[in-house]
Design a protein around this motif. Structure first.
Motif, short mmCIF file in Angstrom:
data_model
loop_
_atom_site.label_atom_id
_atom_site.label_comp_id
_atom_site.label_asym_id
_atom_site.label_seq_id
_atom_site.Cartn_x
_atom_site.Cartn_y
_atom_site.Cartn_z
N GLU A 173 0.81 -1.21 0.00
CA GLU A 173 0.00 0.00 0.00
C GLU A 173 0.85 1.27 0.00
O GLU A 173 0.33 2.36 -0.15
CB GLU A 173 -0.93 0.02 1.22
N GLY A 174 2.14 1.14 0.20
CA GLY A 174 3.01 2.31 0.26
C GLY A 174 3.82 2.31 1.54
O GLY A 174 4.08 1.27 2.14
N LEU A 175 4.22 3.51 1.98
CA LEU A 175 4.98 3.64 3.21
C LEU A 175 4.04 3.68 4.40
O LEU A 175 2.98 4.30 4.34
CB LEU A 175 5.83 4.91 3.18
N GLN A 176 4.44 3.03 5.47
CA GLN A 176 3.60 2.97 6.67
C GLN A 176 4.46 3.22 7.89
O GLN A 176 5.53 2.62 8.05
CB GLN A 176 2.94 1.59 6.77
N SER A 177 4.01 4.11 8.76
CA SER A 177 4.74 4.43 9.97
C SER A 177 4.33 3.48 11.09
O SER A 177 3.15 3.36 11.41
CB SER A 177 4.47 5.88 10.38
N MET A 178 5.31 2.80 11.66
CA MET A 178 5.08 1.88 12.76
C MET A 178 5.80 2.41 14.00
O MET A 178 6.70 3.24 13.92
CB MET A 178 5.62 0.49 12.42
N LYS A 179 5.41 1.90 15.16
CA LYS A 179 6.09 2.22 16.41
C LYS A 179 7.00 1.06 16.79
O LYS A 179 6.81 -0.06 16.34
CB LYS A 179 5.06 2.46 17.52
N PHE A 180 7.99 1.35 17.63
CA PHE A 180 8.79 0.25 18.16
C PHE A 180 9.25 0.57 19.57
O PHE A 180 9.42 1.73 19.95
CB PHE A 180 9.99 -0.06 17.25
N ASP A 181 9.40 -0.49 20.36
CA ASP A 181 10.09 -0.38 21.64
C ASP A 181 11.27 -1.34 21.62
O ASP A 181 11.45 -2.12 20.68
CB ASP A 181 9.16 -0.61 22.83
N LEU A 182 12.10 -1.25 22.63
CA LEU A 182 13.30 -2.07 22.72
C LEU A 182 13.21 -2.94 23.96
O LEU A 182 12.90 -2.43 25.05
CB LEU A 182 14.55 -1.20 22.79
N ARG A 183 13.46 -4.21 23.81
CA ARG A 183 13.44 -5.14 24.95
C ARG A 183 14.85 -5.67 25.19
O ARG A 183 15.46 -6.29 24.31
CB ARG A 183 12.48 -6.30 24.70
N TYR A 193 16.79 -8.36 27.17
CA TYR A 193 16.69 -9.59 27.94
C TYR A 193 17.88 -9.63 28.89
O TYR A 193 19.03 -9.46 28.47
CB TYR A 193 16.71 -10.81 27.03
N ALA A 194 17.60 -9.82 30.18
CA ALA A 194 18.67 -9.70 31.17
C ALA A 194 18.56 -10.80 32.22
O ALA A 194 17.47 -11.31 32.51
CB ALA A 194 18.61 -8.33 31.84
N TYR A 195 19.71 -11.12 32.78
CA TYR A 195 19.77 -12.08 33.90
C TYR A 195 20.82 -11.59 34.88
O TYR A 195 21.96 -11.28 34.50
CB TYR A 195 20.14 -13.47 33.40
N ALA A 196 20.42 -11.47 36.14
CA ALA A 196 21.33 -11.06 37.22
C ALA A 196 22.03 -9.75 36.90
O ALA A 196 23.22 -9.58 37.18
CB ALA A 196 22.34 -12.17 37.50
N GLY A 197 21.31 -8.82 36.27
CA GLY A 197 21.86 -7.51 35.98
C GLY A 197 22.69 -7.42 34.72
O GLY A 197 23.24 -6.37 34.42
N ASP A 198 22.75 -8.50 33.95
CA ASP A 198 23.57 -8.54 32.74
C ASP A 198 22.66 -8.66 31.52
O ASP A 198 21.86 -9.60 31.43
CB ASP A 198 24.52 -9.74 32.81
N VAL A 199 22.77 -7.72 30.59
CA VAL A 199 21.96 -7.77 29.37
C VAL A 199 22.52 -8.85 28.46
O VAL A 199 23.71 -8.85 28.12
CB VAL A 199 21.96 -6.41 28.65
N GLN A 200 21.64 -9.77 28.05
CA GLN A 200 22.06 -10.89 27.20
C GLN A 200 21.79 -10.63 25.72
O GLN A 200 22.52 -11.10 24.86
CB GLN A 200 21.30 -12.15 27.63
N TRP A 201 20.71 -9.91 25.43
CA TRP A 201 20.30 -9.70 24.04
C TRP A 201 19.34 -8.52 24.01
O TRP A 201 18.62 -8.28 24.98
CB TRP A 201 19.59 -10.95 23.52
N VAL A 202 19.32 -7.80 22.90
CA VAL A 202 18.37 -6.70 22.73
C VAL A 202 17.62 -6.91 21.42
O VAL A 202 18.24 -7.17 20.37
CB VAL A 202 19.07 -5.33 22.71
N ALA A 203 16.31 -6.81 21.48
CA ALA A 203 15.47 -6.94 20.29
C ALA A 203 14.47 -5.78 20.28
O ALA A 203 14.24 -5.13 21.31
CB ALA A 203 14.73 -8.27 20.29
N ALA A 204 13.90 -5.53 19.13
CA ALA A 204 12.85 -4.52 19.01
C ALA A 204 11.52 -5.21 18.80
O ALA A 204 11.44 -6.33 18.29
CB ALA A 204 13.15 -3.58 17.84
N ARG A 205 10.46 -4.53 19.22
CA ARG A 205 9.10 -4.99 18.95
C ARG A 205 8.39 -3.89 18.16
O ARG A 205 8.23 -2.77 18.64
CB ARG A 205 8.36 -5.30 20.25
N VAL A 206 8.01 -4.21 16.94
CA VAL A 206 7.40 -3.24 16.03
C VAL A 206 5.89 -3.46 16.05
O VAL A 206 5.42 -4.60 15.99
CB VAL A 206 7.96 -3.42 14.61
#
Length: 549
Positions: free
Chosen positions: A381-391, A393-406
């Motif tokens: 349909e063309g260009l579409q504006s989406m939102k995203f946040d960042l998650r 993933y952490a254990y014992a205060g240590d970030v293991q991985w970062v992903a986005a949710r659109v």
């Protein structure tokens, strides 16, 4: 084409706004999923049940916000470790959070952030965040179906290391609970697991555990029983329960067996009620964002400053402050203290009086509004504006991985085309150069010029992908544009210093968006003075006079 980018945007914001040339090949992704899951029936399950589980395109984030996210996670871990904090929080928590077995810390905490330009805000903490294994599979799939961005995505080694860390995390939980013999069995438990939206991830975890020599099952709590001081599934004694139920304090009769296992130490339950009370109850955000409360607990100054700068001001909703909160509602977001998955959460500017009465009589918090990031995607349909946040993933205060949710709408969901988990790319800047290569002396910056006089920055890595036929630009189909390729000398800090050479030509996109360079007769492809000025603005991020050079 998309509108001309604002020169005040960072290179990563421009990528999120204007980079829609490169997306995953669905057929190649499906093939990679089949290979990863080991069974076509499982990948078919993902496609049938979760059609919007994987977002159409990646999200770009600079390193500094990611480093700040990690620092926030560390600061919260430091606060939760304070005896005064634990005493204060657990005194008001349900008894099961105080009385259960100790030791295990809790796996898969998800720290969810909004990123609005340079403003970072911790929106909530989840103690049974889903999606970690799905993002690992997505990273593997990208390596196999998108060669053009290999410099930007995690290596296979990084994904393998991440998966190993996940298994090590469960083994550490087992040891922290006081067990010396090796971990032998894990039950992945949720209510009616086969009906859950993320059931495919349960199967991925089962396969991961089995690959590492552990017996693993996916079950409903009703399939478990406690006897002789142990938790059992038939004749299999369960060492660890990977707890995916959202009845966080195990109040429902259906979860009585898990409650008994937690209280009687019949198995190691992770995550567990105490973790939810200490981290995920949203009233904790009110404490983390309150300077006086942090000082009273004796929080270290550097941790306190990190939290106050990155946790939006949050307060518990009560009748005494109802009129003030209603008047300020347009700048607030309301969410239930014990909620999850954006259920019954509301933007203040969308509230009706009826919903407001429900909020006033329920257990809610009001949080200062931090807008989510924006990702522009291309579809039929063309260009579409989406939102995203960042998650994170952490254990014992240590970030293991970062992903986005659109997503679209006022809360996170994976129900619309283009939504889903998205990889976070952070190893290149707007030129396509690796951030880890500060000694590089030159870089190529590419721009597209259209007939309306608009200038569009094209990241060099995407230009290369288009030129090699590894990407399509369907939004530019059947267009002929002018292309500017500037060879730029970089300063010692990697910032553009001076333009060494400028090359101009034409580029033709066919009906499917395939890219083909064409020769430019004479000066036909040269920019106008205004277009030249605009390219300088985009390159140097400064305002020049109309005739500046």
């Amino acid at each position: 084409m998309h509108n001309t980018p604002n020169c005040e945007l960072t290179s990563f914001e421009r990528l999120n706004r204007d980079c829609f040339c490169l997306s995953l090949d669905p057929a190649a992704l499906a093939a990679a999923l089949d290979a990863e899951l080991g069974s076509p029936s499982l990948s078919q399950l993902v496609r049938d049940r979760c059609p919007y589980l994987f977002a159409a395109q990646p999200v770009f984030v600079a390193r500094p916000p990611l480093e700040r996210m990690a620092r926030v996670v560390q600061a919260i871990e430091a606060v939760v470790g304070l005896p005064a904090y634990r005493e204060q929080v657990l005194a008001g928590a349900p008894a099961i959070a105080r009385d259960g077995a100790g030791g295990a810390q809790g796996v898969f905490f998800g720290y969810d952030f909004h990123l609005d330009q340079d403003r970072l805000g911790l929106i909530e903490i989840n103690t049974n965040a889903g999606g970690a294994m799905l993002n690992a599979v997505l990273a593997r799939a990208q390596r196999s179906c998108c060669q053009a961005v290999q410099a930007m995505v995690p290596s296979r080694g990084a994904v393998t290391t991440f998966e190993q860390r996940l298994v090590d995390m469960f083994r550490r939980e087992w040891r922290l609970a006081g067990h010396s013999r090796p971990l032998a069995s894990i039950a992945i438990v949720d209510e009616a697991p086969q009906q859950q939206y993320l059931y495919p991830e349960f199967l991925l975890f089962r396969q991961l555990f089995e690959r590492h020599g552990l017996q693993a099952i996916v079950v409903d709590p009703s399939e478990l029983a406690c006897r002789h001081g142990r938790l059992w599934h038939g004749e299999l004694a369960i060492d660890v329960v990977y707890n995916r139920v959202t009845d966080f304090y195990l109040d429902l009769p259906a979860n009585a067996v898990l409650r008994h296992a937690w209280l009687e130490q019949a198995a190691v339950l992770t995550p567990h009620p105490r973790a939810h009370a200490l981290y995920a109850d949203k009233r904790r955000l009110a404490l983390f964002s309150n300077d006086g409360a942090l000082r009273a607990l004796g929080v270290a100054d550097d941790d306190r400053q990190v939290l106050l700068a990155n946790v939006p001001r949050t307060e518990v909703v009560d009748e005494a402050h109802g009129d003030r909160l209603w008047a300020a509602r347009r700048n607030l977001f309301f969410k239930p203290a014990a909620g999850f998955g954006s259920r019954a959460a509301y933007r203040g500017d969308k509230l009706t009086r009826r919903v407001w009465l429900e909020i006033m009589t329920g257990a809610y918090v009001a949080q200062a509004l931090v807008p989510p990031g924006e990702r522009v995607i291309a579809n039929k349909e063309g260009l579409q504006s989406m939102k995203f946040d960042l998650r994170a993933y952490a254990y014992a205060g240590d970030v293991q991985w970062v992903a986005a949710r659109v997503y679209q709408g006022q809360t996170t969901n994976f129900r619309q085309p283009g939504s889903g988990f998205a990889p976070v790319y952070t190893t290149v800047d707007g030129s396509g150069r690796g951030m880890c290569e500060p000694d590089v002396e030159h870089a190529s910056y590419v721009f597209l010029l259209d007939e309306a006089g608009d200038v569009h920055a094209l990241p060099h890595v995407l230009y290369v992908a288009l030129a090699r036929g590894q990407a399509l630009a369907p939004m530019l189909a059947d267009q002929t544009l002018r292309l500017a390729d500037w060879y730029v000398r970089l300063r010692a800090d990697g910032v553009p210093g001076a333009v060494v050479n400028e090359t101009y030509g034409f580029v033709r996109f066919d009906r499917e968006g395939r890219f083909k360079l064409e020769a430019a007769p004479g000066d036909a492809a040269w920019p106008t003075p205004e277009e030249h000025r605009r390219m300088q603005e985009l390159l140097f991020s400064i305002d020049l006079e109309p005739n500046g050079a």
